[in-house]
Write a protein that holds these residues in place. Structure first.
Motif, short mmCIF file in Angstrom:
data_model
loop_
_atom_site.label_atom_id
_atom_site.label_comp_id
_atom_site.label_asym_id
_atom_site.label_seq_id
_atom_site.Cartn_x
_atom_site.Cartn_y
_atom_site.Cartn_z
N ALA A 269 45.57 24.15 36.87
CA ALA A 269 47.02 24.69 35.99
C ALA A 269 47.79 24.91 36.96
CB ALA A 269 46.43 26.10 35.46
N GLU A 270 47.77 24.55 38.30
CA GLU A 270 49.03 24.70 39.30
C GLU A 270 49.36 25.95 39.79
OE1 GLU A 270 51.85 21.51 39.23
OE2 GLU A 270 50.79 20.16 38.26
N ILE B 231 43.75 42.21 39.02
CA ILE B 231 42.72 40.93 38.73
C ILE B 231 41.60 40.92 39.55
CG2 ILE B 231 42.68 38.34 39.09
CD1 ILE B 231 45.88 38.65 38.79
N VAL B 232 41.53 41.54 40.79
CA VAL B 232 40.34 41.13 41.65
C VAL B 232 39.26 42.52 41.41
CG1 VAL B 232 39.45 40.98 44.00
CG2 VAL B 232 41.44 39.82 43.16
N GLU B 233 39.91 43.68 41.37
CA GLU B 233 39.08 44.93 41.33
C GLU B 233 38.96 45.29 39.83
OE1 GLU B 233 40.88 47.91 43.96
OE2 GLU B 233 41.20 46.56 45.63
N ILE C 45 38.96 31.91 27.87
CA ILE C 45 39.95 32.13 27.09
C ILE C 45 41.06 31.07 27.47
CG2 ILE C 45 42.39 33.51 27.13
CD1 ILE C 45 40.29 35.90 27.80
N ALA C 46 41.38 30.07 26.33
CA ALA C 46 42.18 29.01 26.50
C ALA C 46 43.39 29.22 25.68
CB ALA C 46 41.33 27.78 25.94
N LEU D 230 41.33 31.37 37.11
CA LEU D 230 39.68 31.42 37.32
C LEU D 230 39.07 32.38 36.25
CD1 LEU D 230 39.27 30.99 41.12
CD2 LEU D 230 39.17 29.23 39.17
N LEU D 231 39.83 33.63 36.22
CA LEU D 231 39.42 34.66 35.53
C LEU D 231 39.49 34.37 34.10
CD1 LEU D 231 38.26 37.62 35.26
CD2 LEU D 231 40.45 38.52 35.25
N LEU D 232 40.54 33.77 33.79
CA LEU D 232 40.64 33.49 32.31
C LEU D 232 39.76 32.16 31.80
CD1 LEU D 232 44.85 33.15 31.94
CD2 LEU D 232 43.05 34.97 30.92
#
Length: 302
Positions: free
Chosen positions: A186-187, A269-271, A205-206, A198-200
């Motif tokens: 997805a660049e 996003i990470v925590e 989730i697309a 990566l989370l999506l």
């Protein structure tokens, strides 16, 4: 025999700030005098510059390439500095040579033949193309940001990165490089964007695209059907007043046009990935398609 100091200054300027002794045999005596006086310094054996420029990164790069000779190809951080990472630190200048050679301090020599498709000129120098440079540096997951940066600056495309990987097979670290390129489909343009993508995907989730144009503005992630925009906020790109003002204007324009805008930071996003996914799903609740249910993944909620 020419001994005028002005001639040395002319040749230094012509050489980008360095002089190679072998190319200036007619000045050998004068060069020795200036070296003894400390008015010139040896960056590498037989390669000289003015004392106040010895620590300059570009002078160091040029001096290393000059020392290595016409067969040298600049690689690694030096090549990145000259192309898509102008602020990159270059503690050691790495050069590729077809044969082994003992290098002085500040230079690392790789015995390596680089495919001609993956090198480019830079003035009098030769260096690896950004696609190979990024791959060379991305030999561990902690260096994924190099791939993000080469994509963000458009110095190389994802297709060119894949081509460079195929042209340099059987190298140590290629498994990591291949995995990073798969993750880069997805660049992403930053470490935080990569983590969000990566989370999506992890949560199934697309229906989104990255770095899309909406109303003349670039947005990080767009769910077009749901008119939902996700922005990944990084401190580095919001430190200027102009960037801050631009982001406020963009958000207002998007909101007034009917788009919902969600803003997340790296730490979110990470925590707090569970909370991030919860927000995304709530934002998708009005989508014409059925909302996506996240897969069980042990994500933490806020």
């Amino acid at each position: 025999m020419v001994t005028d100091v002005n001639e040395i200054e002319i040749r230094l300027r012509r050489g980008g700030g360095i002089l190679r002794r072998a190319d200036n045999a007619d000045l050998a005596g004068r060069l020795d005098t200036l070296l003894r006086r400390g008015e010139l310094v040896a960056v590498h054996p037989g390669v000289y510059c003015l004392p106040h420029t010895a620590g300059d990164t570009l002078v160091r790069i040029l001096a290393a390439a000059t020392w290595a000779g016409p067969d040298a190809v600049l690689t690694g951080w030096a090549a990145a500095r000259l192309t898509f990472l102008p602020d990159a630190r270059v503690p050691v200048v790495t050069v590729a040579l077809p044969t082994s050679r003992r290098a002085p301090g500040g230079i690392a020599v790789e015995r390596r033949r680089i495919p001609p498709e993956l090198v480019q000129p830079y003035g009098p120098l030769v260096l690896t193309r950004p696609s190979l440079t990024a791959l060379d540096l991305a030999d561990s997951r902690t260096r994924a940001s190099v791939v993000d940066e080469v994509l963000r600056t458009r110095a190389a495309t994802l297709q060119q990165l894949w081509a460079a990987l195929e042209l340099t097979p059987n190298r140590r670290g290629n498994a990591v490089r291949r995995a990073l390129l798969v993750e880069s489909r997805a660049e992403p343009w930053s470490e935080a964007e990569r983590a969000l993508h990566l989370l999506l995907w992890q949560c199934g989730i697309a229906g989104w695209i990255s770095n899309a144009w909406v109303l003349g503005y670039r947005v990080d992630v767009l769910f077009a059907a749901a008119m939902l925009v996700i922005e990944v906020d990084g401190w580095e790109i919001h430190r200027s007043r102009d960037a801050f003002e631009h982001d406020r204007r963009r958000r207002n324009e998007l909101e007034l046009a009917g788009y919902r805008v969600l803003n997340f930071t790296w730490r979110h996003i990470v925590e707090q990935p569970g909370w991030v996914i919860e927000c995304v799903l709530r934002g998708l609740a009005d989508e014409r398609c059925s909302p996506v249910t996240p897969r069980a993944s042990g994500l933490r909620s806020a």
